[in-house]
Write a protein that holds these residues in place. Structure first.
Motif, PDB file in Angstrom:
ATOM      1  N   PHE A 116       0.822  -1.202   0.000  1.00 49.68           N
ATOM      2  CA  PHE A 116       0.000   0.000   0.000  1.00 49.68           C
ATOM      3  C   PHE A 116       0.858   1.256   0.000  1.00 49.68           C
ATOM      4  CE2 PHE A 116      -2.794   3.267   1.609  1.00 49.68           C
ATOM      5  CZ  PHE A 116      -4.032   2.934   1.083  1.00 49.68           C
ATOM      6  N   LEU A 117       2.035   1.175   0.618  1.00 46.19           N
ATOM      7  CA  LEU A 117       2.899   2.339   0.755  1.00 46.19           C
ATOM      8  C   LEU A 117       4.346   1.873   0.844  1.00 46.19           C
ATOM      9  CD1 LEU A 117       2.702   5.461   1.143  1.00 46.19           C
ATOM     10  CD2 LEU A 117       2.656   5.049   3.603  1.00 46.19           C
ATOM     11  N   LEU A 118       5.226   2.461   0.032  1.00 44.99           N
ATOM     12  CA  LEU A 118       6.648   2.143   0.060  1.00 44.99           C
ATOM     13  C   LEU A 118       7.372   3.278   0.781  1.00 44.99           C
ATOM     14  CD1 LEU A 118       7.063   0.954  -3.645  1.00 44.99           C
ATOM     15  CD2 LEU A 118       6.388  -0.386  -1.633  1.00 44.99           C
ATOM     16  N   VAL A 119       8.150   2.924   1.803  1.00 43.07           N
ATOM     17  CA  VAL A 119       8.756   3.922   2.683  1.00 43.07           C
ATOM     18  C   VAL A 119      10.264   3.706   2.750  1.00 43.07           C
ATOM     19  CG1 VAL A 119       8.895   4.718   5.071  1.00 43.07           C
ATOM     20  CG2 VAL A 119       6.673   4.227   4.073  1.00 43.07           C
ATOM     21  N   TRP A 120      11.004   4.798   2.633  1.00 45.82           N
ATOM     22  CA  TRP A 120      12.465   4.778   2.699  1.00 45.82           C
ATOM     23  C   TRP A 120      12.875   5.760   3.789  1.00 45.82           C
ATOM     24  CZ3 TRP A 120      15.930   5.686  -2.263  1.00 45.82           C
ATOM     25  CH2 TRP A 120      17.278   5.575  -1.907  1.00 45.82           C
TER      26      TRP A 120
END
Length: 412
Positions: free
Chosen positions: A291-295
């Protein structure tokens, strides 16, 4: 500083401040609508405060305890492609570190065996379970543990088709949830409803639908987790408040939902980043869809954003704005249709980038809204970086933790 690019979606940012505690430096950005030249901006410091004087008015920002401005260190710096819109300044700060600087108050970090805890619904603070004293508090294996089970065993997988479930006095810790046994009072405080996840009409139509027994608070209907077995609860850490059961202490009033969500997720991502040595996370729904890609970028930021409209005539009844601790990150949503965003998603999927972090769909939607809101408070020069959008989660202030611990000790 990395080159920033992409369209801005900000709304009248007047003054933006970011301090880096480890580097003891800061970046101040003032909109050209607030001050037309560096000479129009005067920055001074007080005790745990920063004063910014502009033609639009004077702004006083409260800084976290132990952070002070180094007088005379604020100097103009080039604004690059955004020189027509913004003034940039670099400054230095002094940081006095406290003993609990890196302490965490999240449930995942503080649960201990032989101690008694109470569990409350985050939405309405209703007590959900009887007070528990766990004999064992154990971490569950990594969510991908079964993919490497062949490396552990010289015979057929002994864990095939078996769930890891807690005993009556156990608490098992997953990345984002707690597994614990039901008690006699659950029927009075919890409701259970079966839901199907996975759609026959979706892109993964060949995959069968899966049944989830969703557990909700009977008082406010907030979804808390799942019943993974007839007598076992899976409670997500974003949905419950876990506190030590100390004397006759009453639960604190429920935190603002957005703030609680940000603080809980920020603490968990930082904990996982440290233990797994990774900065990439794929926030997923229970059906395994990203749903969400976070770095993650850094967890030592202190930020404040004040819109232009709040500079001229501040409301005397409003508290002075403060700079808050934040987890700074880049993010991309697989639902975005832009070509650059699709390239990011494809790259992450092809290279298996991102440790999976599973949360309920409603929580994923809340997180995306929160992070989009944080992006909208940034100056145009800081909205995007290398096709990612930039955002942040607020972290809990350490002085709040210290006060809470003092109360707990006084009640023992």
């Amino acid at each position: 500083m990395a080159e920033l690019e992409g369209p801005a979606k900000t709304h009248g940012v007047g003054v933006f401040l970011e301090l880096r505690k480890r580097l003891q430096t800061g970046l101040l950005i003032v909109g050209k609508n607030v001050a037309s030249s560096p000479a129009d901006v005067v920055v001074t410091g007080g005790e745990s405060s920063l004063h910014i004087k502009t033609p639009k008015g004077e702004l006083s920002l409260t800084l976290p305890a132990g952070v002070t401005f180094e007088q005379g260190s604020c100097t103009p710096t080039p604004a690059g492609d955004f020189c027509e819109e913004e003034l940039h300044f670099r400054l230095r700060i002094c940081v006095t570190r406290s003993p609990d600087e890196e302490a965490s108050d999240s449930a995942m970090e503080t649960l201990r065996a032989k101690e008694t805890y109470c569990f409350h619904c985050q939405g309405c603070m209703t007590r959900l379970l009887e007070d528990r004293e766990f004999k064992r508090v154990l971490p569950l294996p990594n969510c991908n543990w079964n993919a490497i089970v062949d490396d552990w065993c010289c015979h057929p997988d002994p864990f095939a088709n078996r769930k890891l479930l807690p005993r009556a006095e156990d608490c098992l810790l997953g990345d984002t949830f707690l597994l614990l046994a039901k008690d006699g009072g659950c029927a009075e405080t919890l409701t259970e409803e079966v839901s199907l996840i996975g759609s026959k009409d979706g892109p993964d139509s060949k995959k069968p639908c899966r049944r989830l027994a969703l557990i909700s608070c009977k008082s406010c209907s907030l979804v808390l987790g799942e019943a993974v077995a007839p007598e076992t609860l899976k409670l997500y850490i974003t949905q419950v408040v876990v506190e030590p059961a100390v004397g006759d202490r009453q639960p604190e009033a429920s935190l603002n939902r957005s703030l609680f969500l940000q603080q809980t997720v920020a603490a968990r991502l930082l904990g996982l980043s440290t233990s797994l040595s990774t900065f990439h996370f794929s926030i997923q729904t229970p059906d395994g869809k990203a749903f969400l890609l976070v770095w993650l970028l850094n967890g030592d930021s202190v930020t404040a954003s004040v819109p232009e409209s709040s500079l001229g005539c501040p409301d005397p009844h409003d508290p002075s704005p403060g700079a808050a601790r934040a987890l700074k990150l880049l993010y991309a949503s697989p639902s975005d249709t832009g070509a650059q965003q699709r390239d990011i998603v494809t790259s992450w999927e092809a290279n298996a980038i991102g440790h999976p972090v599973v949360l309920p769909l409603s929580v994923c939607e809340e997180l995306l809204q929160v992070i989009d809101d944080s992006n909208s408070t940034l100056p145009a020069s800081m909205c995007c970086m290398r096709s990612y959008e930039l955002g942040s989660f607020k972290k809990e202030e350490k002085n709040v933790l210290s006060r809470r611990k003092e109360v707990e000790h006084s009640l023992v």
